[in-house]
Every structure is written in C-alpha cells, then in structure tokens.
Motif scaffolding. Structure first.
Motif, PDB file in Angstrom:
ATOM      1  N   UNK A  12     -10.023  21.422   9.255  1.00  0.00           N
ATOM      2  CA  UNK A  12      -9.733  21.105   7.852  1.00  0.00           C
ATOM      3  C   UNK A  12      -9.482  19.604   7.769  1.00  0.00           C
ATOM      4  N   UNK A  13      -9.374  19.129   6.532  1.00  0.00           N
ATOM      5  CA  UNK A  13      -8.858  17.762   6.390  1.00  0.00           C
ATOM      6  C   UNK A  13      -7.409  17.778   6.871  1.00  0.00           C
ATOM      7  N   UNK A  14      -6.974  16.695   7.497  1.00  0.00           N
ATOM      8  CA  UNK A  14      -5.626  16.738   8.081  1.00  0.00           C
ATOM      9  C   UNK A  14      -4.800  15.508   7.691  1.00  0.00           C
ATOM     10  N   UNK A  15      -3.495  15.727   7.522  1.00  0.00           N
ATOM     11  CA  UNK A  15      -2.559  14.617   7.362  1.00  0.00           C
ATOM     12  C   UNK A  15      -2.024  14.237   8.725  1.00  0.00           C
ATOM     13  N   UNK A  16      -1.827  12.947   8.940  1.00  0.00           N
ATOM     14  CA  UNK A  16      -1.369  12.492  10.249  1.00  0.00           C
ATOM     15  C   UNK A  16       0.042  11.930  10.116  1.00  0.00           C
ATOM     16  N   UNK A  17       1.008  12.798  10.364  1.00  0.00           N
ATOM     17  CA  UNK A  17       2.409  12.423  10.187  1.00  0.00           C
ATOM     18  C   UNK A  17       2.794  11.258  11.106  1.00  0.00           C
ATOM     19  N   UNK A  18       2.246  11.246  12.314  1.00  0.00           N
ATOM     20  CA  UNK A  18       2.587  10.176  13.266  1.00  0.00           C
ATOM     21  C   UNK A  18       2.219   8.799  12.725  1.00  0.00           C
ATOM     22  N   UNK A  19       1.117   8.735  12.021  1.00  0.00           N
ATOM     23  CA  UNK A  19       0.692   7.452  11.455  1.00  0.00           C
ATOM     24  C   UNK A  19       1.514   7.123  10.214  1.00  0.00           C
ATOM     25  N   UNK A  20       1.810   8.148   9.419  1.00  0.00           N
ATOM     26  CA  UNK A  20       2.595   7.923   8.193  1.00  0.00           C
ATOM     27  C   UNK A  20       3.981   7.405   8.548  1.00  0.00           C
ATOM     28  N   UNK A  21       4.571   7.954   9.605  1.00  0.00           N
ATOM     29  CA  UNK A  21       5.955   7.571   9.937  1.00  0.00           C
ATOM     30  C   UNK A  21       6.033   6.140  10.466  1.00  0.00           C
ATOM     31  N   UNK A  22       4.907   5.649  11.018  1.00  0.00           N
ATOM     32  CA  UNK A  22       4.880   4.245  11.437  1.00  0.00           C
ATOM     33  C   UNK A  22       5.065   3.335  10.227  1.00  0.00           C
ATOM     34  N   UNK A  23       4.487   3.760   9.101  1.00  0.00           N
ATOM     35  CA  UNK A  23       4.466   2.903   7.913  1.00  0.00           C
ATOM     36  C   UNK A  23       5.701   3.058   7.045  1.00  0.00           C
ATOM     37  N   UNK A  24       6.161   4.294   6.880  1.00  0.00           N
ATOM     38  CA  UNK A  24       7.264   4.543   5.950  1.00  0.00           C
ATOM     39  C   UNK A  24       8.506   3.804   6.421  1.00  0.00           C
ATOM     40  N   UNK A  25       9.017   2.982   5.533  1.00  0.00           N
ATOM     41  CA  UNK A  25      10.190   2.192   5.881  1.00  0.00           C
ATOM     42  C   UNK A  25       9.884   0.877   6.549  1.00  0.00           C
ATOM     43  N   UNK A  26       8.634   0.628   6.835  1.00  0.00           N
ATOM     44  CA  UNK A  26       8.280  -0.595   7.567  1.00  0.00           C
ATOM     45  C   UNK A  26       7.818  -1.688   6.615  1.00  0.00           C
ATOM     46  N   UNK A  27       7.899  -2.903   7.093  1.00  0.00           N
ATOM     47  CA  UNK A  27       7.283  -4.017   6.388  1.00  0.00           C
ATOM     48  C   UNK A  27       5.791  -3.972   6.714  1.00  0.00           C
ATOM     49  N   UNK A  28       4.982  -4.071   5.660  1.00  0.00           N
ATOM     50  CA  UNK A  28       3.548  -3.905   5.879  1.00  0.00           C
ATOM     51  C   UNK A  28       2.915  -5.243   6.250  1.00  0.00           C
ATOM     52  N   UNK A  29       2.380  -5.283   7.439  1.00  0.00           N
ATOM     53  CA  UNK A  29       1.610  -6.446   7.880  1.00  0.00           C
ATOM     54  C   UNK A  29       0.515  -5.938   8.817  1.00  0.00           C
ATOM     55  N   UNK A  30      -0.249  -6.854   9.335  1.00  0.00           N
ATOM     56  CA  UNK A  30      -1.393  -6.458  10.164  1.00  0.00           C
ATOM     57  C   UNK A  30      -0.940  -5.649  11.382  1.00  0.00           C
ATOM     58  N   UNK A  31       0.206  -6.002  11.894  1.00  0.00           N
ATOM     59  CA  UNK A  31       0.686  -5.298  13.077  1.00  0.00           C
ATOM     60  C   UNK A  31       1.019  -3.835  12.757  1.00  0.00           C
ATOM     61  N   UNK A  32       1.721  -3.622  11.634  1.00  0.00           N
ATOM     62  CA  UNK A  32       2.079  -2.259  11.240  1.00  0.00           C
ATOM     63  C   UNK A  32       0.826  -1.429  10.968  1.00  0.00           C
ATOM     64  N   UNK A  33      -0.128  -2.068  10.304  1.00  0.00           N
ATOM     65  CA  UNK A  33      -1.376  -1.355  10.010  1.00  0.00           C
ATOM     66  C   UNK A  33      -2.074  -0.972  11.315  1.00  0.00           C
ATOM     67  N   UNK A  34      -2.115  -1.915  12.240  1.00  0.00           N
ATOM     68  CA  UNK A  34      -2.732  -1.648  13.537  1.00  0.00           C
ATOM     69  C   UNK A  34      -2.031  -0.517  14.275  1.00  0.00           C
ATOM     70  N   UNK A  35      -0.708  -0.520  14.220  1.00  0.00           N
ATOM     71  CA  UNK A  35       0.052   0.545  14.893  1.00  0.00           C
ATOM     72  C   UNK A  35      -0.219   1.901  14.260  1.00  0.00           C
ATOM     73  N   UNK A  36      -0.263   1.913  12.912  1.00  0.00           N
ATOM     74  CA  UNK A  36      -0.528   3.179  12.218  1.00  0.00           C
ATOM     75  C   UNK A  36      -1.923   3.692  12.573  1.00  0.00           C
TER      76      UNK A  36
END
Lengths: 776, 287
Positions: free
Chosen positions: B222-246
């Motif tokens: 099925x289409x899937x949500x990726x909680x591990x990637x979402x949790x990297x972003x939620x609460x974080x400052x968004x920059x290239x590094x955070x995007x790369x980690x997600x």
C-alpha cells in the motif's frame, strides 16, 4: 512540374489521418470465424498431454486443433546460404512434443467470435514436464541440455574476414578490447499482425488479406503448404501500420489461417493482440560483442576482431541467420581497415525467436565499433572526432570491394565521401557549440555531454523488383508494383517517379502494391529496397510506356517518333503543338484501332523487371547532447541530429520523416526498450506498461541534414535507401554522449542505458574520482 | 485480450448502485473511469460477473470547499482536480492540482476518477499517496447508510481497502490545510507508474517544523507513511541537513522489492532522492 526531388505531400495521408485506412482487421467476410492461438506457458518443456475436450464443448466453438491433427511444413528460412543446415532448428506451425519458448503455439481454436474463442482457449489443458531453461547464448552453447536432441544449441558459427588479423594485432602499438551488450528488443509496429483467409469452393481459389512485406514469397510457400497452386491464392492489398522488419514474415499463424479456411470451408480471421505480439512476433538485437581493435599510436586502425554471441530464441525462423550475417559483414563500416575477422555464434535460447528489426546487425555492430573508437580515442589521447577522421575511407579509395559477402552479394562500397559528410555535418549541426555548452554546464556541476557516431548503411538489395504501368482511355495511370506499402510512403514515391516520366499530373497516377492479382511477381518491401529497386522498376516501366506512346502516336500522326515529344501528358509533334494526342487518346486508339492498322500492342503500358547485382551503401553521422540526472540516472536527450547521404532524395520530406522516426525509435532502443525474462523463462516485459516505447512527449527534436552528393550508380534514380539510417547509430551516439556527460567515456557498454545502469555508472565514476583525489 | 463475459448495468444514483451491489454480490464491480479495471479485465486478471457503470451518477462529480475543508466527489475526474480554480481550495490544498500532472496522460486524466483511484488502492497512485499525506477521510455508502473511514484505516493491502462488498466510495474529505506539501516521483517515461514516489508535507512556524508527513508510493503493498522520517522533522529546524536526515531515514525504513526497473537497492536510493526533492519543494512552496 517535376515531382522527383520535391516535397510532394503523401498521397496516403488524407486516408490514413482521417481514419479511412483499410487494415486487415477492417476486412470482414460473410460467415467469418475467428481463430485464437493457445500458446505455451512454459519456456522449455516436454508436452505430456493436451486435453482439448473441454474447449471443444465450449460455446461457439467449431474446431479445436493441436499439432498432431495437422500436416503442415515447418517455417522455412527465407534468406540464407545455409538453409539446409538449419533443418533441425526450424519452427513447426504447432508444437507437438516439446515447447521452446513462452508463447509458442500449441493449439488453435476456431469459434464464432473472438471472445468465445478466447474463452475456449483457456479451457485447453496442456500438461508440461519442465526442462532446464537456457536464457543466455553463451550459457546455452556450453550447456549439456540440448534444445533439439542430437543437435548443438549453437546452430551455426558465421565467419567473415579479410587481411592478416593476427599480424595486425601482433604489430599494433595499442590494443583496445571491450565487451558490450545490446539487450533484446523488438519493433512493435502500431498494427499487430493479422490475417483473413477465405476459400471459395466454386472457383477453387483462396483469398488472403493481411500479408504485408513479402506477399509473393508468402503466397508461394503457403500455396505449396496447403496443396494449391500460386495462382489459386490471391493476396490482397491492405494498409499496414508499420513493419520495421518484424511484420509480414511467415509465422505459424500465416499457415494456420489459410489451412483452416480451406479445411473448414469458412472464412477465418485472426488478429494478434498486443500481449501475443510481444511473445510471438520476432524479437531482435540480443547480442554480446567482444570486440578489439589494433591501433598505431596515432589512432590508425590496423585490425579489428569481433566475437559476437547472438541469442536467437527457440527456433531459426525466416531471418534467423540474417541478423548475425549482417552484423559481421557490416561491422567494418566506413573505415579503412587492413585486416578484419568477425565471428558470430548463433545460439538457441528459450525465448521468442529472432528476426530482423530496422537496421538489423548495423544497430548492434555500430554500437560495438563506435564504442571501441570512442574508448580507443580516450586511451590514445586523441579527440574522438580525430580518430574517425584518420580512419574514414577517403573518396579516392572508393569504390572498394570489401572482400566480404552479405546476403549473397559482394560488399562493394560504392561512390561516397564519408570524410566530407562528417565535416559538413559538424558545421550544419553546429556541434562545436553543443560541445562548448556542455563543457560550460559541466563546469557548473551539471552532467551534460555530447556524443557522436559515424555509420555505414546498406540498401537496395536485389536481385530484382517488378513494376507495370498501364494507361486507360481516360488517361488514368495504374502503377502496379511488386513491393507493398508498410506506411512508409511508397505509394507517393512511385507515383512521383511515374508522373515525371509520363509528364502527367500526379493525381492521375494510382499505385497498387501487395495485390498479387495485379502483379504476379515481386520481392517485397524490406531492406530499404523499395525506392532503390522498386522505384527503378517503375521508372523503366514508365519510360517504356512513354516510348510506346510515342511510337503509336507516330503511326497515327504519320510522323517519325523522333519528331514527337511527350509534354504535359500529351504527345505533340515538334514545332506544331496543335498536332497532338493525349495519352488517354493513344490508349483509346490502341484499345480500338482503326481497321487495318497494326499498332503492335494491345494496351498502352509496359511491365519491367529491374535487376541489381550489388547493394548501394548510404552512410551518415549522428550527434547527441544529453543531460544525466546524477541522482536518478535518468538520461534526457537535449539535442539530436542526423546527417545522411541518400544519393538522390525522391521526396526530401519523406526522407526526413524516415530519419526523424528512425532516430526516435533508435533512441528508444538506446534508453528504454528491453525484453526482460525471469529465471524461469517467463517474459516480464509482456505489456506496453513494461516494454517501454518512446512516446511523443519524451521525444527530442531531431535535426536532419540530407545530402545528395553521391548518387548511386546502381540504379537509374541514383537513390540510396533511407529506411534505416535514422536509427543505425542511435545506440552508439547516446552511449557516447552519456559517457561524456558523466566523465567516464568507457562506462556505457550495455543497451538500453536504463536509469539504474546509468546511476551505477555515475556512482562508480564519483567513487573513482574520490579515489583519485584522496590519492592526491 | 478480450474480457470474459460479464453483465452490464448502468445506474444513475448511489442508491441504485448500492442496491445492485447488494443484489449481485461480491463478483460485481463498480465501473467509473475504467482506467485500471478495463485493462485488468482485458488481461483476464479481473473477471467480474457484472459491471455496474456509475459514470453517469452526476451527483458524485463535484469539488467543494468551505471552512471545514475540501470535499471531492468520487466521480470527479483527475483533470477536474488538476484544473481546480476555487481560490481558497487551490491555495490550501494546492498540492492536489500541482501533483495531477504526474498521473498518466491527458486522456487518462480526463476519464479516470478521483474516487476510482482511491478505491482501486494502487500503492503507486498519486491520489492514494496524497489522501494519506493530508489525513483524508473516505465516505462509504452501503445498505446500512453512510460511514466515514479515516484514511489510515482505509488501505488494507495490495489493491485492497476497508470497503465492504456492498459499499461504494462516494466522497473524499480533507480537513487540514497543508500549504507546504509536494509530491515527486520517478518513472522512466512521463505518465508511467512510479518506480518510487514520495510526498511530503510540513507545518511550519518560521523555520521550525511543527508537524510533518512523509508518504512513499510504489515500494510496498500500500502507500505508506514513514514515521521515522516524520519524527526527524517534527520539532526540528528545517535546513538541508534535516531534510537529508529525513530522506535517509525514509530510505532506511522502506523495503522495496526488486522489479523490472530497478533493484531493491536502487529503489531504496530513489526513495532518498525523491523524499529530498519532495521536501525541498514542499518547503519552498507557500513561502
């Protein structure tokens, strides 16, 4: 009005573009039944049993037949000197003991409609005892498993050579050896195959619709197979939605449909669906080349060796040997080459059998040879253009007998100037600015690159073609040809040639091809031969008709033929144009001559056969500029250009169409198309969702340059064929450009250049750069 | 490539469709745009005993928006979503019209329907991905009336949904606006099924991410949500590094099978590339 050489709009187009074309599926006969083929689901197996009971009881079914119920011959080899040796490898119309590829016909259903026929086909129960599956040519050649018991899986090893190859390599200052692969592909014409046959018991004749490409050959073989004379079989003209080499050859269904029509006494129709098409119509390409070149330090080619492994599929069909033969005989291309040896192993594999596909052997061979030159240039530190310049044969060295035999004729390279075409093409395409632009973009971090390749084509295969011209009392002109239209525009081209010769308006010329009743002999439409050979036959027949008109008019007007001129469709007495007869008037008088006058003919017309000994060899250059997405491996073609020497362009517009369409098809082969099999021999590219054809939306704009610098001396038109050169060098050119874009010229060695493969090359190029910089 | 025999019924209302579904049983199939079903029938991969043609149920062809959010009628064509010109809706839910061009070709977008795509539940389908991304709700009507299914409970397996045999999907609702959202996919030709697709949405407060959604298509049943990637972003400052980690987290979380177009490793790599691209565009959009 001079039509030849003009951009005459295609006579076919209003009909085809407004849905008024007449294709085989448009033919419906009263009382018609439908045939459905039951195909093997196994790639290699013994047939333990076939149970037809349930299918026979299915609704609407009139007949269910399997191999043991029919006596039909195997499918013959059409073109090759090795026909007899191929006997064990030929394909039966229906498999009886063993199946050798998924899609092989094992039974047929005849029912009252195609839906019921397909329902019944599902109810045929075939039990298989599975055998080991052989998918790779080299693996199959080495295997103990024999696909034809008692015979090697390697059906033949073809050789072509000249000069002392060993000595050239021994004395070479530099040897380059590469290993390249061209994936399995097929042509996929927009119209699938199909056939309608009807037996008329009262006049004992069989009518067939749908045989396009080589109708007279097919008629001869089919008539013999079902016990009729050729004259009892009439093949009728239909439009064709492309051929590209695969459509129109003899296949099992071409025997089954006429056979069943005769046996059941009812008209039978079969139209291949796309799923069948992808497993049953000829495949092609599927070659591995181990190619090596011997060079001196300035890049002069001293010798060339190529060992080719050709994965031929489950049987040798009509063209099983043609592609391998053309591969090794055309491989030297337009280059000066003191010594050459080409070897091609033709090996059975458990895949759909192979045949010709547009630019057969040349697409593959050009890829191998031009990759070798690109890589040699890098290793020798020479510009890739320069290595071509120093090796291309000069105009002074031509014509030249290569000392090779291809398709039964000596390869004699005719008048040409390969070097000039390269220089003119460079200017016309403005290739140096493509290169400069790419260099700048690479400096900005983009993976943009340029590539090029030079190629030699062949065309105008003999031995002959026939044409007849006949003029009626109204001045209507019928041109009957031995070739057939596959949609490539030959109705227009033949009409241009006849109209010029007879000085008439092209609208009065009607071209009929593929109709055996109006032309009882012909070689057909393939091998870029229709214009070269067929067009020359039309020219000769039209010229003879014109001569006859002058001769008859001379009698009637009481002057000598030398005092007459044919102008605007009228025979005029020189100096007194009011004393004239139209061609229709001449035809009328011939049809109803004055009492006591013997005009020496019964119709105003003539039939001619144009014979030709050697092929004529067009040639060209391709350029590409591509962008690689380093993250995904996707390749976008930014610019593409084809320069082509055509001798004399009958219609520059249709030549351009051939080149552009060919380039798009060839780029598809370079980037998208591959027939992939699972380890069990199941075809995975079994729909057009998985076999990726280039679409209009993805196609680049293709620039063209058509040159007419070296008219062919093989034919009175001076023409060289134009059907294939748009495609020939696409694989080589795109690979060259991708290698340049990613900074690793030698990396692209396998077609198609799928994103996953290109991504792997980018990653490995980056890794080796990292390695170099860390070493520093 | 001719389908096996089937009955054909044409209906004009949801009630008519549901009563026929109830009467004909589980072998009956609803036909809307037919862009997936008809092909499957021609290959005899689907053999419905009956088709209930709902394409003339005009009442299901609409897009409405108000303060409660967006409602898309099941028979709305892909093309109608692509051309969404309601000023409020096209600002708050602009990822829908912006993503429509990935769907097939013009002809497919003109005939295929939004509800048909959701009900078909193809794991590479753009609308399925965006429905999951935007916390949609699916309205289903059956003999007992209407029920609303949260999208997280709707896709149950490969081409499988929570719809009962006698239920039909009538509407998709999206309540929360996600102005920072985008979908990216990779296929070898325009309009093909995605080899991998990724959709991303973030709620931003300055350069701070307060909530995130990452959805991957084409890699699972099925289409899937990726909680591990979402949790990297939620609460974080968004920059290239955070995007790369997600993106890297998303690639680690998926387990795509090998297919004709790529190995598992290549498709995992594409997941990372596409999540990064989707996030880059999502963040850039709406700024």
């Amino acid at each position: 009005m001079k039509y030849v050489g003009s951009r005459v709009l295609r006579h076919e187009d209003p009909r085809l573009l407004t849905g008024r074309g007449f294709f085989v599926d448009d033919e419906t006969r009263p009382g018609q039944l439908w045939m459905r083929v039951v195909r093997s689901t196994s790639a290699h197996a013994l047939i333990r049993s076939i149970d037809l009971t349930e299918a026979q009881e299915s609704d609407g079914v009139l007949a269910v037949i399997c191999g043991r119920d029919v006596e039909l011959p195997v499918i013959p080899v059409r073109v090759s000197p090795l026909k007899d040796e191929m006997a064990p490898y030929l394909q039966p119309v229906l498999a009886t003991e063993r199946v050798r590829y998924v899609g092989e016909p094992v039974a047929v259903i005849v029912a009252t409609d195609p839906y019921l026929a397909e329902d019944a086909a599902e109810r045929v129960i075939v039990e298989y005892d599975e055998l080991p599956v052989l998918l790779d040519a080299e693996q199959s050649a080495a295997s103990d498993v024999q696909m034809v018991p008692g015979h090697s899986n390697e059906v033949a090893v073809l050789r072509a050579s000249f000069g002392d190859v060993d000595a050239s390599f021994a004395s070479a200052e530099h040897v380059v050896e590469i290993d390249v692969t061209i994936g399995r592909q097929t042509a996929v014409p927009i119209e699938t195959r199909g056939l309608v046959a009807e037996w008329s018991p009262d006049d004992e004749r069989l009518d067939i619709w749908g045989a396009t490409k080589v109708p007279h050959y097919n008629r001869r073989v089919i008539a013999a197979a079902i016990g009729l004379t050729e004259y009892q079989v009439n093949i009728h003209r239909t439009d064709a939605g492309g051929g590209f080499g695969v459509r129109g050859e003899l296949y099992p269904e071409d025997f089954l449909v006429p056979y069943l029509a005769l046996r059941l006494g009812r008209p039978i129709k079969w139209v291949e669906d796309r799923a069948e098409h992808l497993v049953s119509t000829n495949h092609s390409r599927d070659q591995r080349h181990l190619i090596s070149g011997a060079f001196d330090r300035s890049g002069h080619l001293l010798g060339l060796r190529d060992e080719v492994w050709h994965g031929n599929g489950g049987y040798v069909r009509t063209h099983g040997l043609t592609v391998p033969e053309l591969t090794i005989t055309m491989l030297p291309g337009p280059y000066r080459l003191p010594a050459y040896e080409g070897v091609c192993h033709i090996v059975l594999t458990n895949k759909t059998p192979c045949g010709t596909y547009r630019a057969p052997g040349r697409y593959e061979g050009t890829f191998a040879r031009e990759r070798l030159l690109d890589i040699a240039a890098v290793q020798l530190g020479i510009d890739p253009l320069e290595i071509r310049r120093v090796n291309l044969l000069s105009a002074e060295e031509l014509p030249m007998d290569r000392g090779l035999i291809a398709l039964g004729t000596s390869v004699v390279l005719d008048d040409a100037d390969y070097q000039s075409l390269l220089e003119v093409a460079l200017v016309e395409a403005d290739y140096s600015s493509w290169q400069n632009e790419a260099t700048q973009l690479r400096a900005q971090g983009q993976l943009v690159g340029t590539g090029m390749a030079v190629f030699l084509e062949k065309s105008g295969l003999g031995p002959y073609e026939t044409a007849a011209v006949e003029i009626d009392r109204e001045g209507g002109i019928q041109v009957s040809i031995g070739g057939t239209s596959l949609g490539q525009g030959i109705e227009t081209i033949m009409a241009q040639i006849a109209a010029d010769e007879l000085t008439v308006n092209i609208a009065s010329v009607d071209v009929v091809g593929g109709e055996t009743a109006s032309m009882d002999d012909g070689m057909g439409s393939w091998a870029s031969r229709s214009t070269v050979v067929g067009g020359s036959a039309v020219l000769m027949a039209a010229r003879a008709t014109s001569d006859l008109a002058l001769q008859v008019a001379a009698t009637l007007l009481e002057v000598s033929p030398e005092e007459l001129t044919l102008r605007d469709g009228r025979v005029e007495v020189n100096g007194s144009s009011e004393r004239a007869m139209s061609l229709g008037d001449v035809a009328a008088v011939i049809g109803n001559p004055p009492a006591g006058v013997d005009l020496g003919c019964k119709v105003l017309g003539a039939r001619r056969k144009f014979s030709v000994e050697h092929m004529t060899y067009p040639y060209g250059v391709h350029f590409a500029q591509v962008r690689v997405d380093g993250d995904t491996g996707a390749v976008s073609v930014l610019r593409y250009f084809v320069a082509y020497e055509v001798g004399r362009a009958m219609n520059p517009m249709t030549v351009e169409g051939q080149l552009i369409g060919g380039a798009i098809q060839g780029i598809g082969g370079a980037l998208l198309e591959e027939l992939v099999y699972g380890p069990d021999g199941q075809p995975l590219s079994a729909t057009l969702i998985d076999y990726l054809l280039p679409t209009a939306g993805d196609a680049p704009t293709v620039g063209t340059l058509i040159t007419e610098s070296h008219p062919s001396s093989s034919n009175p038109l001076g023409a060289k064929g134009a059907g294939e050169g748009g495609l020939t060098a696409c694989g080589a050119t795109i690979a060259s450009a991708v290698g340049n874009a990613i900074g690793k010229v030698e990396a692209p060695t396998r077609l198609p250049l799928s994103p996953m493969r290109v991504r792997a090359m980018v990653a490995s190029a980056a890794a080796s750069t990292d390695h170099v910089s860390s070493a520093e | 490539m001719k389908p096996s025999a089937f009955e054909y019924h044409r209906v004009r209302s949801v009630d008519e469709a549901v009563s026929l579904l109830t009467r004909l049983g589980g072998d009956a199939k609803l036909l809307a745009g037919g862009q997936s079903l008809v092909g499957m029938m021609n290959f005899r991969l689907a053999r419905p005993s009956a088709l209930i043609d709902i394409s003339l149920v005009d009442a299901l062809n609409y897009i409405t928006s108000n303060e409660e959010g967006l409602r898309i009628g099941a028979l709305t064509s892909h093309r109608a979503v692509e051309r969404l010109d309601d000023p409020v809706a096209s600002e708050r839910f602009s990822v829908l019209p912006r993503s429509a061009h990935w769907i097939g070709h013009y002809a497919i977008r003109s005939v295929g329907t939004f509800g048909g795509s959701i009900a078909h539940a193809d794991p590479a389908a753009e609308w399925c991905m965006l429905a999951l991304l935007l916390d949609a709700e699916v309205v289903a009507v059956g003999p007992q009336g209407e029920r609303v299914v949260p999208i997280g409970d709707f896709f149950t397996g490969f081409l499988q949904t929570d719809l009962a045999e006698d239920e039909m999907l009538t509407e998709v609702r999206i309540r929360t606006a996600w102005p920072h959202a985008a979908l990216h996919e990779f296929s070898r030709r325009h309009g093909d099924f995605a080899i991998v697709a990724a959709a991303a949405a973030v709620q931003m407060s300055g350069d701070h991410c307060t909530d995130a959604r990452i959805v991957i298509g084409g890699v699972d049943s099925t289409v899937i949500r990726v909680a591990d990637a979402e949790s990297v972003l939620t609460g974080a400052t968004i920059n290239a590094e955070a995007i790369g980690e997600a993106a890297a987290a998303a690639a680690r979380a998926v387990d795509p099978p090998e297919d004709l177009n790529g190995s598992a490793a290549y498709r995992r790599h594409l997941t990372e590339v596409l999540v990064r691209r989707a996030l880059d565009e999502a963040i850039a959009h709406g700024e």
